[in-house]
Structures are given as C-alpha cells and as structure tokens.
Write a protein that holds these residues in place. Structure first.
Motif, PDB file in Angstrom:
ATOM      1  N   PRO A 125       0.805  -1.225   0.000  1.00  0.00           N
ATOM      2  CA  PRO A 125       0.000   0.000   0.000  1.00  0.00           C
ATOM      3  C   PRO A 125       0.842   1.283   0.000  1.00  0.00           C
ATOM      4  CG  PRO A 125       0.074  -0.924   2.193  1.00  0.00           C
ATOM      5  CD  PRO A 125       0.818  -1.890   1.322  1.00  0.00           C
ATOM      6  N   GLN A 126       2.111   1.195   0.517  1.00  0.00           N
ATOM      7  CA  GLN A 126       2.976   2.367   0.572  1.00  0.00           C
ATOM      8  C   GLN A 126       4.407   1.894   0.828  1.00  0.00           C
ATOM      9  OE1 GLN A 126       0.942   4.407   3.701  1.00  0.00           O
ATOM     10  NE2 GLN A 126       1.956   3.293   5.349  1.00  0.00           N
ATOM     11  N   SER A 127       5.368   2.828   0.671  1.00  0.00           N
ATOM     12  CA  SER A 127       6.780   2.451   0.801  1.00  0.00           C
ATOM     13  C   SER A 127       7.264   2.505   2.254  1.00  0.00           C
ATOM     14  CB  SER A 127       7.653   3.363  -0.061  1.00  0.00           C
ATOM     15  OG  SER A 127       7.470   4.720   0.302  1.00  0.00           O
ATOM     16  N   SER A 128       6.534   3.205   3.120  1.00  0.00           N
ATOM     17  CA  SER A 128       6.880   3.265   4.540  1.00  0.00           C
ATOM     18  C   SER A 128       5.889   2.403   5.315  1.00  0.00           C
ATOM     19  CB  SER A 128       6.844   4.716   5.032  1.00  0.00           C
ATOM     20  OG  SER A 128       7.195   4.782   6.399  1.00  0.00           O
ATOM     21  N   VAL A 129       6.374   1.318   5.897  1.00  0.00           N
ATOM     22  CA  VAL A 129       5.491   0.359   6.558  1.00  0.00           C
ATOM     23  C   VAL A 129       6.032   0.006   7.944  1.00  0.00           C
ATOM     24  CG1 VAL A 129       4.624  -0.643   4.411  1.00  0.00           C
ATOM     25  CG2 VAL A 129       6.712  -1.560   5.430  1.00  0.00           C
ATOM     26  N   PHE A 130       5.232  -0.769   8.664  1.00  0.00           N
ATOM     27  CA  PHE A 130       5.617  -1.209  10.002  1.00  0.00           C
ATOM     28  C   PHE A 130       5.938  -2.704   9.988  1.00  0.00           C
ATOM     29  CE2 PHE A 130       2.670   2.384  10.860  1.00  0.00           C
ATOM     30  CZ  PHE A 130       3.588   3.236  11.460  1.00  0.00           C
ATOM     31  N   ILE A 131       6.661  -3.111  10.987  1.00  0.00           N
ATOM     32  CA  ILE A 131       6.989  -4.528  11.143  1.00  0.00           C
ATOM     33  C   ILE A 131       5.696  -5.353  11.151  1.00  0.00           C
ATOM     34  CG2 ILE A 131       7.865  -6.255  12.784  1.00  0.00           C
ATOM     35  CD1 ILE A 131       9.985  -4.266  13.619  1.00  0.00           C
ATOM     36  N   GLY A 132       5.708  -6.450  10.365  1.00  0.00           N
ATOM     37  CA  GLY A 132       4.543  -7.322  10.297  1.00  0.00           C
ATOM     38  C   GLY A 132       3.595  -7.017   9.161  1.00  0.00           C
ATOM     39  N   ASP A 133       3.775  -5.862   8.498  1.00  0.00           N
ATOM     40  CA  ASP A 133       2.910  -5.507   7.368  1.00  0.00           C
ATOM     41  C   ASP A 133       3.254  -6.351   6.137  1.00  0.00           C
ATOM     42  OD1 ASP A 133       1.599  -3.642   8.853  1.00  0.00           O
ATOM     43  OD2 ASP A 133       2.609  -1.895   7.995  1.00  0.00           O
TER      44      ASP A 133
END
Length: 258
Positions: A125-133
């Motif tokens: 969905p985007q280039s900046s994500v969180f752990i587990g995404d």
C-alpha cells in the motif's frame, strides 16, 4: 443413371488421394518470440506447411509485398537485431517442384516494433510500513509474452521469475532497502526501473501489543501471585503487630515498676 454416378465417384477418388491434400496445403507463418517485439530483440519467422515431408519445399519470405529471402530450403527466416524499420506485414511462400509445380502462400502477420521499455516499479500500500505488514512490489511495463522479471535489492540481484509482483509478507526491519527491477526475454533485457526505498519501522501499536501481551501473561498466573502476595503481606503484618505489642508490654511493665 450410371453417367451421373461416374463423375461423383471420380470426385470422391480425387479428394481421397493423399497428394491432393499436400498440394493444397496452406502455410502458416509463426513468429517468435511474439508479433509485438522491442528494438534490439531477435525475431524468428517459421513457415509451417502441414505435409508428409518438408524436404521437397523451398521457402520465400515476403514483407509488404517485397521478397526478403527467397528459394531457401530452411523453414526459418531470422532478423538478428530488429528495428522500427522492420515493422510491416510478413508472409511466406512455399514452392514445390512437381508436375505441375506447386506454389502456396500464407496469410500475413503484422510485426510491431517498440522502443526498449523501462518498467515502472509501484508499491502497495505504501513504501513506509511497520513490522509485520505486507508490501506488494509490481514491475509494470507494456509487454507481451515470455518475460521473466528480475528483482534487485540494494543493487544486488535477489530473484527472477515470471510473476510481475513481488510480495513481502510479515516484513522485518531487514526487509527495508532500495528495490528496482527489469525484465528479460531470451537474451534481451529491458532498461532498469527507477528505485523505490522501502522503510520498515516499529509501530507504537506494536509496543502496546507487547505490553499487553506481557500483562496477559502475568494475569494468567495472577491467582497464584495474588495468594502468594497476600500470604507474605499477612505474615509481615503479623510480625509488625507482634513487635508493636511486645514494645507496648515492655513500656507498661517499666511504668509499673516505677
């Protein structure tokens, strides 16, 4: 009656004669890797005539009505490096020395040549994500068939397969980095795509989940913990009361003696 049956029998006999099928065979022109190719690719035309044997045929290849190659015994005509000037309608002709001579021609196929493509790398969905995404990288370009996608991370080649999409599931911090791609067909490569930076960070919600997980673990053993704490507290309180009583008794005894 007999005179009307005889022509019909002669017609059936002529149709069942194997040589008649060969004489009327129409070539089919095949194009590899595809009728839509890119500048610099190799294109191979194959003239396929469905007969019992191909050794007696000679082949000619025609572009826009002009002969490009003629009277060759090979079924293939190859353009080693294709350019826009090779765009056009191609057909092939098969000729056979017989009595009478046979000449058959295929339907035309249209060869289209485009400039070397540069894939566009998209991120969902985007280039900046969180752990587990989960992150989906798509290597997109106007293409036809037979392509293999090469994936690169921090300039290093990581994998290659036919799928246009690379999925990063349950991402970790180590999955972060610079990604790009390019496509290959045979010995031909497209340009490299632009680079996309993937950033993976720890979310506050993840910290909260970790705290909640710790608390839930404590609550799982809570009954035993509460009982232990209560027993210790009661023991400590009993000791304190006992010491206070002893102190009061000592003071009273001292006053009495005075």
């Amino acid at each position: 009656m007999e005179s009307s049956v005889l022509p019909l029998l002669l017609l059936l006999m002529s149709l069942s004669y194997p040589g008649h099928t060969q004489a009327g065979a129409k070539p089919v022109l095949h194009v590899q890797p595809d009728e839509h190719v890119f500048r610099g690719e190799t294109v191979t035309f194959t003239c396929d005539i469905q007969t019992e044997t191909d050794t007696e045929w000679t082949y000619s290849y025609i572009k826009n009505g002009d002969i490009r190659s003629s009277n060759t015994s090979t079924q293939e005509f190859r353009i080693s490096t294709v350019y826009e000037s090779d765009i056009g309608k191609y057909s092939c002709r098969g000729e056979k020395s017989s009595d009478p001579p046979i000449s058959v021609i295929s339907d035309a196929v249209t060869l289209t040549v485009s400039a070397t493509p540069k894939p566009v790398l998209t991120v969902m969905p985007q280039s900046s994500v969180f752990i587990g995404d989960t992150v989906n990288l798509s290597c997109e370009f106007t293409h036809s068939t037979g392509w293999k996608i090469h994936w690169y991370k921090n300039v290093k080649h990581i994998k290659a397969y036919s799928a246009q999409t690379e999925t990063l599931s349950d991402v970790k911090v180590s999955d972060g980095g610079k990604y790009h791609c390019r496509a290959q067909r045979g010995n031909y490569y497209t340009h490299y795509s632009h680079t996309v930076m993937i950033t993976v960070t720890v979310s506050h919600s993840a910290d909260q989940i970790s705290v909640l997980h710790t608390l839930s673990s404590l609550l799982a053993v809570c009954p035993y913990l509460i009982v232990t704490v209560m027993l210790v507290f009661k023991y400590y309180r009993a000791r304190v009361i006992s010491v206070e009583d002893q102190s009061q008794y000592a003071v009273t005894e001292e006053e009495t003696s005075i």
